[in-house]
Design a protein around this motif. Structure first.
Motif, PDB file in Angstrom:
ATOM      1  N   PRO A  46       1.885  -3.967 -43.535  1.00 12.89           N
ATOM      2  CA  PRO A  46       2.485  -2.791 -44.164  1.00 12.89           C
ATOM      3  C   PRO A  46       3.673  -3.154 -45.042  1.00 12.89           C
ATOM      4  CG  PRO A  46       3.079  -2.913 -41.853  1.00 12.89           C
ATOM      5  CD  PRO A  46       2.097  -4.007 -42.100  1.00 12.89           C
ATOM      6  N   ALA A  47       4.228  -4.333 -44.827  1.00 15.94           N
ATOM      7  CA  ALA A  47       5.426  -4.687 -45.590  1.00 15.94           C
ATOM      8  C   ALA A  47       5.088  -5.682 -46.686  1.00 15.94           C
ATOM      9  CB  ALA A  47       6.475  -5.266 -44.670  1.00 15.94           C
ATOM     10  N   LEU A  48       3.900  -5.497 -47.248  1.00 21.98           N
ATOM     11  CA  LEU A  48       3.478  -6.440 -48.274  1.00 21.98           C
ATOM     12  C   LEU A  48       4.487  -6.569 -49.385  1.00 21.98           C
ATOM     13  CD1 LEU A  48      -0.264  -6.177 -49.287  1.00 21.98           C
ATOM     14  CD2 LEU A  48       1.149  -8.224 -49.121  1.00 21.98           C
ATOM     15  N   GLN A  49       5.134  -5.457 -49.678  1.00 25.52           N
ATOM     16  CA  GLN A  49       6.065  -5.501 -50.799  1.00 25.52           C
ATOM     17  C   GLN A  49       7.442  -5.017 -50.376  1.00 25.52           C
ATOM     18  OE1 GLN A  49       3.441  -3.206 -53.107  1.00 25.52           O
ATOM     19  NE2 GLN A  49       2.769  -4.949 -54.321  1.00 25.52           N
ATOM     20  N   PRO A  50       8.018  -5.702 -49.418  1.00 28.79           N
ATOM     21  CA  PRO A  50       9.240  -5.159 -48.830  1.00 28.79           C
ATOM     22  C   PRO A  50      10.433  -5.202 -49.764  1.00 28.79           C
ATOM     23  CG  PRO A  50       8.799  -7.345 -47.970  1.00 28.79           C
ATOM     24  CD  PRO A  50       7.653  -6.987 -48.846  1.00 28.79           C
ATOM     25  N   THR A  51      10.486  -6.195 -50.624  1.00 27.06           N
ATOM     26  CA  THR A  51      11.667  -6.252 -51.467  1.00 27.06           C
ATOM     27  C   THR A  51      11.388  -5.627 -52.820  1.00 27.06           C
ATOM     28  OG1 THR A  51      11.091  -8.380 -52.415  1.00 27.06           O
ATOM     29  CG2 THR A  51      12.398  -8.397 -50.400  1.00 27.06           C
ATOM     30  N   LEU A  52      10.247  -4.976 -52.903  1.00 18.43           N
ATOM     31  CA  LEU A  52       9.860  -4.466 -54.198  1.00 18.43           C
ATOM     32  C   LEU A  52       9.871  -2.955 -54.151  1.00 18.43           C
ATOM     33  CD1 LEU A  52       8.826  -5.477 -56.843  1.00 18.43           C
ATOM     34  CD2 LEU A  52       6.621  -4.733 -56.061  1.00 18.43           C
ATOM     35  N   MET A  53      10.674  -2.381 -54.989  1.00 17.20           N
ATOM     36  CA  MET A  53      10.894  -0.952 -54.845  1.00 17.20           C
ATOM     37  C   MET A  53       9.906  -0.097 -55.596  1.00 17.20           C
ATOM     38  SD  MET A  53      13.023  -0.623 -52.706  1.00 17.20           S
ATOM     39  CE  MET A  53      12.839  -2.164 -51.908  1.00 17.20           C
ATOM     40  N   TYR A  54       8.864  -0.671 -56.130  1.00 18.84           N
ATOM     41  CA  TYR A  54       7.874   0.257 -56.663  1.00 18.84           C
ATOM     42  C   TYR A  54       6.955   0.600 -55.527  1.00 18.84           C
ATOM     43  CZ  TYR A  54       8.198  -2.489 -61.005  1.00 18.84           C
ATOM     44  OH  TYR A  54       8.534  -3.162 -62.119  1.00 18.84           O
TER      45      TYR A  54
ATOM     46  N   LYS B 260       5.908  -4.740 -64.076  1.00 13.07           N
ATOM     47  CA  LYS B 260       5.668  -5.817 -63.104  1.00 13.07           C
ATOM     48  C   LYS B 260       5.469  -7.152 -63.816  1.00 13.07           C
ATOM     49  CE  LYS B 260       4.225  -5.552 -59.151  1.00 13.07           C
ATOM     50  NZ  LYS B 260       4.828  -5.562 -57.848  1.00 13.07           N
TER      51      LYS B 260
ATOM     52  N   SER C  51       7.506 -11.028 -53.200  1.00 13.79           N
ATOM     53  CA  SER C  51       6.793  -9.784 -52.928  1.00 13.79           C
ATOM     54  C   SER C  51       5.584  -9.630 -53.843  1.00 13.79           C
ATOM     55  CB  SER C  51       7.743  -8.599 -53.129  1.00 13.79           C
ATOM     56  OG  SER C  51       8.226  -8.618 -54.458  1.00 13.79           O
TER      57      SER C  51
ATOM     58  N   PHE D 130      23.683   1.182 -53.818  1.00 11.24           N
ATOM     59  CA  PHE D 130      22.910   0.588 -52.724  1.00 11.24           C
ATOM     60  C   PHE D 130      23.768   0.413 -51.475  1.00 11.24           C
ATOM     61  CE2 PHE D 130      20.891  -0.870 -56.676  1.00 11.24           C
ATOM     62  CZ  PHE D 130      19.632  -0.319 -56.474  1.00 11.24           C
TER      63      PHE D 130
ATOM     64  N   PRO E  98      10.153  -0.580 -45.494  1.00 10.91           N
ATOM     65  CA  PRO E  98      10.235  -0.925 -46.911  1.00 10.91           C
ATOM     66  C   PRO E  98      10.149   0.344 -47.750  1.00 10.91           C
ATOM     67  CG  PRO E  98       8.076  -1.470 -46.062  1.00 10.91           C
ATOM     68  CD  PRO E  98       8.881  -0.989 -44.892  1.00 10.91           C
ATOM     69  N   VAL E  99      10.823   0.370 -48.842  1.00 10.26           N
ATOM     70  CA  VAL E  99      10.845   1.558 -49.681  1.00 10.26           C
ATOM     71  C   VAL E  99       9.774   1.445 -50.762  1.00 10.26           C
ATOM     72  CG1 VAL E  99      12.296   3.025 -51.096  1.00 10.26           C
ATOM     73  CG2 VAL E  99      13.312   1.624 -49.307  1.00 10.26           C
ATOM     74  N   HIS E 100       8.874   2.406 -50.775  1.00 11.17           N
ATOM     75  CA  HIS E 100       7.900   2.456 -51.868  1.00 11.17           C
ATOM     76  C   HIS E 100       8.202   3.648 -52.735  1.00 11.17           C
ATOM     77  CE1 HIS E 100       5.146  -0.664 -50.644  1.00 11.17           C
ATOM     78  NE2 HIS E 100       5.302  -0.270 -49.417  1.00 11.17           N
ATOM     79  N   ALA E 101       8.054   3.482 -53.997  1.00  9.89           N
ATOM     80  CA  ALA E 101       8.260   4.631 -54.867  1.00  9.89           C
ATOM     81  C   ALA E 101       6.912   5.138 -55.339  1.00  9.89           C
ATOM     82  CB  ALA E 101       9.115   4.254 -56.042  1.00  9.89           C
TER      83      ALA E 101
ATOM     84  N   GLU F 110      16.246  -7.768 -48.661  1.00  8.89           N
ATOM     85  CA  GLU F 110      16.511  -6.567 -49.452  1.00  8.89           C
ATOM     86  C   GLU F 110      18.008  -6.266 -49.543  1.00  8.89           C
ATOM     87  OE1 GLU F 110      14.023  -3.107 -48.438  1.00  8.89           O
ATOM     88  OE2 GLU F 110      15.652  -1.937 -49.325  1.00  8.89           O
TER      89      GLU F 110
ATOM     90  N   ILE G 288      14.939  -2.019 -60.935  1.00  7.19           N
ATOM     91  CA  ILE G 288      13.894  -2.417 -59.985  1.00  7.19           C
ATOM     92  C   ILE G 288      14.024  -1.619 -58.690  1.00  7.19           C
ATOM     93  CG2 ILE G 288      12.964  -4.316 -58.621  1.00  7.19           C
ATOM     94  CD1 ILE G 288      14.137  -6.246 -60.704  1.00  7.19           C
ATOM     95  N   PHE G 289      15.227  -1.527 -58.181  1.00  5.42           N
ATOM     96  CA  PHE G 289      15.414  -0.925 -56.868  1.00  5.42           C
ATOM     97  C   PHE G 289      15.832   0.545 -56.947  1.00  5.42           C
ATOM     98  CE2 PHE G 289      15.482  -5.374 -56.046  1.00  5.42           C
ATOM     99  CZ  PHE G 289      15.025  -5.530 -54.752  1.00  5.42           C
TER     100      PHE G 289
ATOM    101  N   GLU H  77       8.290  -7.756 -41.983  1.00  9.43           N
ATOM    102  CA  GLU H  77       9.106  -6.573 -42.304  1.00  9.43           C
ATOM    103  C   GLU H  77      10.591  -6.888 -42.217  1.00  9.43           C
ATOM    104  OE1 GLU H  77       8.293  -2.810 -40.327  1.00  9.43           O
ATOM    105  OE2 GLU H  77       6.222  -3.511 -40.114  1.00  9.43           O
TER     106      GLU H  77
ATOM    107  N   ASP I  22      13.791   5.240 -56.569  1.00 13.29           N
ATOM    108  CA  ASP I  22      13.962   6.335 -55.614  1.00 13.29           C
ATOM    109  C   ASP I  22      15.388   6.846 -55.548  1.00 13.29           C
ATOM    110  OD1 ASP I  22      11.469   6.531 -54.803  1.00 13.29           O
ATOM    111  OD2 ASP I  22      11.702   5.374 -52.944  1.00 13.29           O
TER     112      ASP I  22
ATOM    113  N   ARG J 297       3.339 -16.803 -49.839  1.00 13.88           N
ATOM    114  CA  ARG J 297       4.698 -16.304 -49.665  1.00 13.88           C
ATOM    115  C   ARG J 297       5.581 -17.329 -48.964  1.00 13.88           C
ATOM    116  NH1 ARG J 297       4.086 -11.359 -47.003  1.00 13.88           N
ATOM    117  NH2 ARG J 297       3.277 -10.602 -48.974  1.00 13.88           N
TER     118      ARG J 297
ATOM    119  N   PRO K 222      -0.316   3.950 -49.969  1.00 12.76           N
ATOM    120  CA  PRO K 222       0.239   2.628 -49.698  1.00 12.76           C
ATOM    121  C   PRO K 222      -0.398   1.948 -48.493  1.00 12.76           C
ATOM    122  CG  PRO K 222       1.948   4.337 -49.757  1.00 12.76           C
ATOM    123  CD  PRO K 222       0.654   5.007 -49.934  1.00 12.76           C
ATOM    124  N   ASP K 223      -1.053   0.852 -48.731  1.00 15.25           N
ATOM    125  CA  ASP K 223      -1.473  -0.067 -47.682  1.00 15.25           C
ATOM    126  C   ASP K 223      -2.367   0.546 -46.616  1.00 15.25           C
ATOM    127  OD1 ASP K 223       1.908  -0.908 -47.894  1.00 15.25           O
ATOM    128  OD2 ASP K 223       0.296  -1.979 -48.894  1.00 15.25           O
TER     129      ASP K 223
END
Lengths: 462, 306
Positions: A454-462, A56, B104, B295, B303-306, B47, A114-115, B40, A118, B111, A446-447
């Motif tokens: 809930p979408a605090l990190q929407p573009t962040l894939m971790y 990060k 993010s 992709f 949103p995708v979390h890992a 994204e 980054i993305f 979102e 998963d 933001r 998560p969150d």
């Protein structure tokens, strides 16, 4: 003050600024790739958390490195059109190769990394961070080969007032580049190592205060960074010695300026600070022979006047003299710090907590090598003056004739203000993430406590 | 073909790749606050370009680096002549890049700054590249304005179509509406802009200009009929054809008074660059193409979390 002065200031400001971020991209990228490899090999949770945490920080830094690098790509044409037209045939080739062979690799695979947590198989995902990190390191090689050519032009001839490349291999294996690449890459790993040392030291202090224990995780990252810094420091020292010897042959004025040596001297002493000298050391360091002649500034000035016509061929002497010393002292202090750290964390002491005083000193590991690095660039590039291409093209003859003082003043003001704002924002962001620690990077649940976002990190894939 | 011609075509190809790929990045960046009604959805829109925009931007770096290497006088002449517009392009690319990477990671309160950076930073280059190239070709302020408006609205259309192709749900519906709205501006500016590019130029340039118009018309019709994939192909083709017309019109004098031959590097440099390009470019295209394959799925609200 004319357009030339401001164009030089702009190049200096934007390039030094760009290079605050580049070493972290180069060194931290490999470090993160190493952490992820360790996780892959051992399956230990620690390594994954470290990978994501430092990953990060790496990404926050990477963003600024990339966008400030864009300015560099255009700036040669914008402000230095005479230079660009003269050198493009030779200098442009490594730049085009850098983009084609290194930047595509870096940016494309970093996006995948980054993305892709998963979406890619584990092994392939690991490969993406290595590809990106190798791309960063490769880009450094190409740009340094281009830069080395400015100091020691090879593999070209001048036809109709323009340099024409005759041998790409000579350009890519320029002795100056081969000494400079390990020097700058090594220094980048020292800076990145220093960054990790500082962050780890800070986290150890913080968590000790909170819970009274020393988390093994930060000891792991600290120890790894100490090893990296010490090894890279040795590379920097060795390649620095190579560079000094090449400078003696290729850029004698820079060497004389860095030492403040006024007149030709046999068995020249090394001046530590003005008035304190070590006899014969300069001759020894620059040639290997303690009695060799080192050329002095005034003699070189006379020689260059005969060779190139009337003019002042001396760089800014105080800046070159002092930046050389700051580079050495701050660089050596960083390596000393890493050796001390290695001693304090050696195997036999692994059961004992890290002394608090050393954890505090660790914080210095960020500014020390950064200052050394900047000083090294000032020495290297201001020491090259008044030339853009040594012996071929003067800086004064390189500037864009059609760009007015007002235009440069406007762009300098814009870039300085924007870069200043970005520096503050990046610093705030990094501190925020370092303080928050790995839990913030990878929420275990998560969150859960923040249902509204809930979408605090929407573009962040971790 | 002569090596100078080859490299002119390579550079045209690189700029084309840049405009096609970053064209939708810019459109997406400008439209994100409009298409995403909440956080979102905003994230969902961005994204779609998240994993690829940085790689897309390298097309610009490669195009400019290749100009520097192959046509130094063109590179130096163009960027010093359009000094302040290029400064603004760079400002745009800086705030967009940082905004995309940081939005993010900053606190929610900050933001909005990132979103502003992404929007303005996408809009500035979208307008300015069209303006710069139109001015380079035609040398008038009016041409610059028209070219800028055309490239700006074309990026909006292309980006909106890309979002319809890459998302689902309400965002996709809104993107379709946005695409139809943008197509009004595109159609209004396309005819004079493309006619300007083709004026006095050779037949192939005219043909490209007309084909670009046809592709745009087809794109709008396909958006209307909800054929997302084909609509995207059509807008991408329109950009390809427009860029082809532009570079066709710039040949053989990319700057007033400077021919390609005068601007070019020596045969040795062009020769080694050709080898390097021929060996490396297929790999680059392959792994970038693979990224789009990885992709390829539509982006959902989740949103995708890992």
């Amino acid at each position: 003050m004319d357009a030339l002065d401001l164009a030089r200031w702009q190049f200096g400001v934007t390039t030094v600024y760009h290079f605050l971020f580049v070493p972290l991209t180069i060194g931290l990228g490999i470090f993160v790739a190493g952490l992820q490899t360790a996780w892959h090999r051992t399956g230990k949770e620690h390594y994954l958390r470290l990978t994501k945490f430092f990953g990060k920080l790496f990404l926050i830094n990477f963003a600024v490195g990339v966008v400030t690098g864009l300015v560099q790509e255009f700036q040669f044409g914008m402000n230095w059109s005479e230079y660009s037209t003269f050198v493009g045939d030779v200098f442009g080739a490594p730049l085009a190769m850098e983009a084609l062979l290194a930047f595509f690799l870096e940016s494309t695979f970093l996006g995948l990394w980054i993305f892709g947590w998963d979406r890619l198989p584990k092994r392939l995902h690991l490969a993406t961070i290595w590809a990106a990190a190798i791309g960063s390191n490769l880009s450094a090689y190409f740009i340094l080969a281009a830069n080395a050519w400015m100091k020691h032009p090879v593999g070209y001839e001048v036809v109709d007032g323009r340099a024409r490349m005759t041998d790409l291999w000579a350009v890519l294996t320029n002795s100056t580049a081969l000494a400079q690449v390990p020097h700058v890459l090594g220094a980048s790993f020292v800076v990145a190592g220093g960054f990790v040392i500082a962050v780890s030291g800070y986290r150890i202090l913080l968590e000790r205060r909170r819970s009274g224990t020393d988390p093994a995780m930060w000891r792991t990252s600290l120890r790894a960074a100490l090893v990296m810094t010490a090894i890279a420091g040795a590379v920097v020292a060795g390649s620095g010695d190579m560079s000094a010897k090449l400078t003696y042959e290729q850029q004698p004025m820079k060497l004389a300026a860095a030492e403040g040596l006024r007149h030709d001297q046999n068995g020249a002493p090394f001046s530590i600070v003005p008035g304190v000298e070590v006899p014969n050391l300069l001759s020894f360091l620059s040639t290997g022979d303690p009695n060799a002649t080192v050329h002095g500034i005034e003699n070189l000035q006379r020689r260059f006047t005969e060779q190139f016509g009337p003019g002042d061929y001396r760089p800014n002497l105080p800046v070159v003299f002092w930046s050389f010393r700051v580079m050495i002292v701050f660089g050596m202090a960083t390596v000393g710090l890493s050796l001390l750290g290695l001693w304090l964390t050696r195997k036999r002491r692994s059961g004992r907590p890290l002394p608090a005083w050393f954890a505090r000193i660790c914080l210095l590991a960020l500014p020390l090598p950064t200052i050394a690095m900047i000083s090294g660039w000032l020495l290297s590039e201001i020491g090259r003056q008044p030339w853009t291409v040594t012996g071929e093209l003067l800086t004064a003859a390189s500037v864009s004739p059609g760009v007015s003082l007002t235009e440069v003043a406007v762009s300098l003001a814009i870039f300085t203000a924007l870069y200043g704002a970005l520096a503050v924002a990046e610093a705030v962001l990094l501190v925020r993430y370092v303080k928050a620690g790995p839990e913030a990077v990878e929420p275990a649940r998560p969150d859960e406590d923040e249902p509204a976002t809930p979408a605090l990190q929407p573009t962040l894939m971790y | 073909m002569e090596l100078t011609t080859v490299w002119f075509v390579v550079i045209a190809f690189l700029w084309t790749g840049y405009f096609v790929l970053e064209g939708f990045d810019f459109g997406v960046g400008m439209l994100a606050p409009v298409l995403g009604r909440d956080e979102e959805e905003h994230g969902q829109v961005l994204e779609t370009i998240g994993p690829v925009w940085d790689g897309n931007e390298v097309w610009l770096i490669t195009a400019v680096g290749s100009m520097f290497a192959a046509f130094p006088a063109w590179y130096a002449g163009m960027f010093s002549e359009f000094y302040l517009p290029v400064v603004l392009v760079l400002v745009g690319l800086i705030i967009r890049g940082v905004g995309l990477e940081w939005r993010s990671k900053v606190s929610p309160a900050r933001r909005a700054w990132c979103d502003l950076g992404v929007m303005a930073g996408s809009g500035l280059p979208a307008f300015l590249w069209g303006a710069i190239f139109a001015d380079l070709l035609l040398g008038s302020g009016l041409a610059a304005l028209l070219g800028g408006l055309f490239s700006f609205s074309l990026c909006l259309l292309h980006g909106a179509v890309f979002v319809t192709l890459k998302t689902e749900g309400p965002v996709r519906r809104r993107a379709r509406t946005a695409a139809l709205a943008a197509s009004v501006a595109v159609v209004a500016t396309a005819a004079p802009a493309l006619a300007g590019v083709a004026q006095g130029a050779a037949t192939p340039v005219w043909a490209c200009g007309l084909a670009a118009m046809a592709a745009l018309a087809a794109g709008v019709a396909l958006v209307w009929r909800r054929r997302d994939g084909w609509a995207f192909t059509a807008t991408a083709s329109a950009i390809v054809l427009t860029t082809a017309a532009l570079f066709g019109a710039l040949w053989p004098e990319p700057m007033p008074g400077l021919t390609v031959a005068q601007a070019a590097s020596g045969p040795y440099t062009l020769g080694v660059l050709t080898w390097i390009g021929a060996l490396a470019l297929p790999f680059v295209l392959a792994y970038q193409g693979w990224t789009y394959w990885v992709f390829r799925k539509r982006v959902t609200r989740e949103p995708v979390h890992a």
